[in-house]
Design a protein around this motif. Structure first.
Motif, PDB file in Angstrom:
ATOM      1  N   SER A  41       0.814  -1.043   0.079  1.00  0.00           N
ATOM      2  CA  SER A  41      -0.101  -0.116  -0.085  1.00  0.00           C
ATOM      3  C   SER A  41       1.035   1.109   0.035  1.00  0.00           C
ATOM      4  N   GLN A  42       0.227   2.259  -0.684  1.00  0.00           N
ATOM      5  CA  GLN A  42       1.092   3.604  -0.650  1.00  0.00           C
ATOM      6  C   GLN A  42       0.199   4.659  -0.276  1.00  0.00           C
ATOM      7  N   SER A  43      -0.449   4.625   0.985  1.00  0.00           N
ATOM      8  CA  SER A  43      -1.333   5.517   1.520  1.00  0.00           C
ATOM      9  C   SER A  43      -0.805   6.028   2.781  1.00  0.00           C
ATOM     10  N   GLY A  44      -1.023   7.269   3.055  1.00  0.00           N
ATOM     11  CA  GLY A  44      -0.524   8.202   4.251  1.00  0.00           C
ATOM     12  C   GLY A  44      -1.798   7.914   5.111  1.00  0.00           C
ATOM     13  N   ILE A  45      -1.610   7.442   6.220  1.00  0.00           N
ATOM     14  CA  ILE A  45      -2.523   6.922   7.415  1.00  0.00           C
ATOM     15  C   ILE A  45      -2.061   7.767   8.504  1.00  0.00           C
ATOM     16  N   GLY A  46      -2.636   7.730   9.754  1.00  0.00           N
ATOM     17  CA  GLY A  46      -2.294   8.148  10.974  1.00  0.00           C
ATOM     18  C   GLY A  46      -1.533   7.218  11.872  1.00  0.00           C
ATOM     19  N   ASP A  47      -1.438   7.578  13.008  1.00  0.00           N
ATOM     20  CA  ASP A  47      -0.657   6.568  13.883  1.00  0.00           C
ATOM     21  C   ASP A  47      -1.715   5.446  14.590  1.00  0.00           C
ATOM     22  N   ALA A  48      -3.169   5.997  14.528  1.00  0.00           N
ATOM     23  CA  ALA A  48      -4.243   5.133  15.161  1.00  0.00           C
ATOM     24  C   ALA A  48      -4.621   3.920  14.037  1.00  0.00           C
ATOM     25  N   PRO A  49      -4.782   4.581  13.052  1.00  0.00           N
ATOM     26  CA  PRO A  49      -5.230   3.098  11.817  1.00  0.00           C
ATOM     27  C   PRO A  49      -3.927   2.257  11.752  1.00  0.00           C
ATOM     28  N   SER A  50      -4.424   1.175  11.464  1.00  0.00           N
ATOM     29  CA  SER A  50      -3.489   0.185  10.773  1.00  0.00           C
ATOM     30  C   SER A  50      -3.768  -0.462   9.714  1.00  0.00           C
ATOM     31  N   VAL A  51      -2.967  -0.915   8.798  1.00  0.00           N
ATOM     32  CA  VAL A  51      -3.341  -1.589   7.653  1.00  0.00           C
ATOM     33  C   VAL A  51      -3.438  -3.134   7.695  1.00  0.00           C
ATOM     34  N   LEU A  52      -4.462  -3.884   7.733  1.00  0.00           N
ATOM     35  CA  LEU A  52      -4.414  -5.269   7.698  1.00  0.00           C
ATOM     36  C   LEU A  52      -4.323  -6.031   6.412  1.00  0.00           C
ATOM     37  N   VAL A  53      -3.418  -6.636   6.388  1.00  0.00           N
ATOM     38  CA  VAL A  53      -2.844  -7.258   4.943  1.00  0.00           C
ATOM     39  C   VAL A  53      -3.244  -8.858   4.952  1.00  0.00           C
ATOM     40  N   PRO A  54      -4.278  -9.483   4.116  1.00  0.00           N
ATOM     41  CA  PRO A  54      -4.855 -10.784   3.984  1.00  0.00           C
ATOM     42  C   PRO A  54      -3.619 -11.558   3.703  1.00  0.00           C
ATOM     43  N   TRP A  55      -3.459 -12.891   3.913  1.00  0.00           N
ATOM     44  CA  TRP A  55      -2.468 -13.707   3.254  1.00  0.00           C
ATOM     45  C   TRP A  55      -3.127 -15.003   3.692  1.00  0.00           C
ATOM     46  N   VAL A  56      -2.493 -16.080   2.777  1.00  0.00           N
ATOM     47  CA  VAL A  56      -3.065 -17.492   2.880  1.00  0.00           C
ATOM     48  C   VAL A  56      -1.946 -18.361   3.357  1.00  0.00           C
ATOM     49  N   ARG A  57      -1.879 -19.041   4.481  1.00  0.00           N
ATOM     50  CA  ARG A  57      -0.950 -20.218   4.891  1.00  0.00           C
ATOM     51  C   ARG A  57      -1.216 -21.158   3.882  1.00  0.00           C
ATOM     52  N   GLU A  58       0.019 -21.839   3.644  1.00  0.00           N
ATOM     53  CA  GLU A  58       0.018 -22.999   2.857  1.00  0.00           C
ATOM     54  C   GLU A  58      -0.458 -24.321   3.347  1.00  0.00           C
TER      55      GLU A  58
END
Length: 275
Positions: A41-58
């Motif tokens: 992601s290339q978005s400027g967000i603040g200290d409080a929010p976070s980015v949740l990145v989904p991924w799949v275990r093998e």
């Protein structure tokens, strides 16, 4: 009747302050986070929010006989949380210095500020320690990372670490090395009293590469250390780099202020694919 609207060209500077935004690839190309992680992601967000990145275990696949009922294997849905923090530099200089004739001081100072931001970001990315103000953990301090051991007279620990990452399902893509550590590797000889560099025997002597993997030297890596990275195992978030100039912040001092800010964050999904 023709209208003549007030624009940023006519307005007082306070209504249209100078702000230049750059992509991180342009402004801070030497940032290690761009070379040793996967930017999601290339978005400027603040200290409080976070980015949740989904991924799949093998998860394991199963064999089935013709016509037989297939085994149900739930997908290994998971996510990693990336906290984003801001690294910045702010300073003021006199207007005489800022506007000095026969000098390109605004560009020089802006470039210097971006280098300072890059240096701070690199240090945090590699060896940062989580604090209350900054929860980001440097990749070299990630819990569960492979401890490759000491390289003394041979490259065996390095080869073993690469093999272990591959055995864990990773694909080493870059090696970050302290310049001193890289220099000592180049000083290794093929035998006692020999003058032939070990890096020229069975590996590559041209360019910074080890076992076909790119080596990036950086003072941000702790002295005498190297970090082998599968960049697909590190998810990162970076914002644009903002450079703002104001003649009003230090108006009473007849000075100009320059502010550089960059938001970034990262999280390791597979620590056993780093060494």
């Amino acid at each position: 009747m023709a209208l003549n609207p007030t624009t940023t060209r006519d307005a007082a500077k306070a209504f249209a302050p100078d702000l230049v935004a750059f992509t991180p690839q342009e402004a801070v190309p030497e940032a290690l986070i761009l070379k040793a992680s996967t930017v999601v992601s290339q978005s400027g967000i603040g200290d409080a929010p976070s980015v949740l990145v989904p991924w799949v275990r093998e998860e394991s696949a199963t064999w089935a006989a013709e016509g037989a009922e297939l085994d149900l294997t739930p997908p290994g849905l998971s996510q990693v949380q990336i906290n984003v923090r801001k690294v910045t530099q702010f300073f003021t200089v006199s207007n005489e210095l800022w506007n000095a004739e026969a000098a390109n001081n605004p560009e020089v100072l802006s470039t210097s500020s971006m280098r300072a931001v890059t240096k701070a970001a690199n240090t945090a990315f590699v060896q940062g320690v989580a604090t209350a103000a900054n929860p980001l953990v440097g990749i070299a301090n990630t819990e569960g990372i492979i401890e490759g051991g000491n390289i003394t007279t041979s490259l065996d620990p390095l080869a073993d670490s690469i093999a272990q990452i591959e055995a864990n399902g990773g694909a080493p893509s870059v090696i970050l090395a302290n310049p001193i550590a890289w220099g000592r590797l180049r000083n290794l000889k093929t035998a006692t009293n020999a003058n032939t560099s070990l890096l020229g025997a069975g590996t590559e002597d041209q360019g910074k590469r080890l076992f076909g993997i790119e080596v990036i030297t950086s003072a941000a890596v702790p002295e005498d250390q190297m970090v082998i990275i599968d960049k697909n195992s590190i998810a990162s978030v970076v914002s644009q780099v903002d450079v703002a100039v104001s003649e009003h912040a230090a108006f009473r001092n007849d000075s100009t202020a320059l502010r550089t800010t960059w938001r970034l964050g990262w999280a390791v999904q597979h620590p056993d694919r780093l060494a």
